[in-house]
Design an enzyme around this catalytic site. Structure first.
Site, PDB file in Angstrom:
ATOM      1  CG  HIS A  15      19.709 -26.801  11.552  1.00 18.90           C
ATOM      2  ND1 HIS A  15      19.926 -28.038  11.962  1.00 18.90           N
ATOM      3  CD2 HIS A  15      21.057 -26.082  11.791  1.00 18.90           C
ATOM      4  CE1 HIS A  15      21.072 -28.261  12.085  1.00 18.90           C
ATOM      5  NE2 HIS A  15      21.982 -27.273  11.770  1.00 18.90           N
ATOM      6  CG  HIS A  20      16.298 -28.281  18.858  1.00 17.66           C
ATOM      7  ND1 HIS A  20      15.531 -28.107  19.828  1.00 17.66           N
ATOM      8  CD2 HIS A  20      17.472 -28.103  19.160  1.00 17.66           C
ATOM      9  CE1 HIS A  20      16.257 -28.251  20.873  1.00 17.66           C
ATOM     10  NE2 HIS A  20      17.592 -28.305  20.317  1.00 17.66           N
ATOM     11  CE1 TYR A  66      24.046 -24.652  13.988  1.00 16.60           C
ATOM     12  CE2 TYR A  66      25.947 -23.225  14.120  1.00 16.60           C
ATOM     13  CZ  TYR A  66      25.309 -24.104  13.302  1.00 16.60           C
ATOM     14  OH  TYR A  66      25.400 -24.252  11.954  1.00 16.60           O
ATOM     15  CG  ASN A  68      23.888 -26.861  22.829  1.00 19.26           C
ATOM     16  OD1 ASN A  68      23.055 -26.887  22.461  1.00 19.26           O
ATOM     17  ND2 ASN A  68      24.867 -27.730  22.417  1.00 19.26           N
TER      18      ASN A  68
END
EC number: 3.1.1.29
Length: 196
Positions: A15, A20, A66, A68
């Site tokens: 990632h 993001h 993560y 969330n």
């Protein structure tokens, strides 16, 4: 005075270059400027760098949860160090701003950003500062009339031209940070918002 700057992103090598992770990109540059190094802190569910700013402690936090679950990390560090929501700056990617644009904002809604939703749930208030780094919206880029999936979009690497614009907005955010950290939020906002 701001005591905690949180950069939002997802952990893991896969990632690192995702849109993001713009909040992580900002903190990586800031930590380097402050000669600080991130260390994993299990009790805070993240990587923490500690620096001094005008003689005061300044914490930089990259949640290892993560996106969330970012609030779990923010809440744990704030409770331990007795940091109030008003002393927090969250650096996030923003779909509703074009790449190259950065905006400062106190409070408000989450705009569907799951990291902000979880932080707000753990702090029990939306009244914390946000530095919003524009990554653009897939509806602006699809061009063929078909919608592009937002989740897919934020978890992809930006094109080179976009990356340069996002890097410029990070630089603009870093330039106004001294004003912001000393409490001159209005001047910081005016300067940042005049840059694009």
């Amino acid at each position: 005075m701001t005591k905690l700057i949180v950069g939002l992103g997802n952990p893991g090598e896969e990632h690192t270059e995702d849109r993001h992770n713009a909040g992580f990109w900002f903190l990586d540059v800031l930590a380097k400027q402050l000669n600080s190094r991130f260390e994993s802190e299990k009790r805070f569910h993240g990587k923490v760098a500690k620096a001094k700013w005008e003689g005061e402690d300044l914490f930089l936090l990259k949640p290892s949860t993560y996106m969330n679950l970012s609030g779990q990390s923010v809440g744990a560090l704030c409770r331990f160090h007795k940091i109030t929501p008003a002393e927090i700056l969250v650096v996030q990617d923003e779909l509703d701003l074009k790449p190259g644009t950065a905006r400062l904002k106190l409070g408000g809604g989450t705009g569907g950003h799951n990291g902000l939703k979880d932080i707000q749930a753990h702090l029990s208030t939306p009244e914390y500062w946000r530095l919003r780094l524009g990554i653009g919206h897939p509806r602006d880029l699809a061009g063929d009339g078909r919608p592009m999936d937002v989740a897919d979009y934020v978890l992809r690497r930006p094109q080179l031209a976009e990356q340069k614009m996002i890097d410029a907005s990070i630089e603009n955010g870093l330039q106004i940070l001294p004003l912001f950290l000393k409490g001159d939020t209005q001047t910081a906002m005016m300067e940042l918002h005049s840059k694009a």
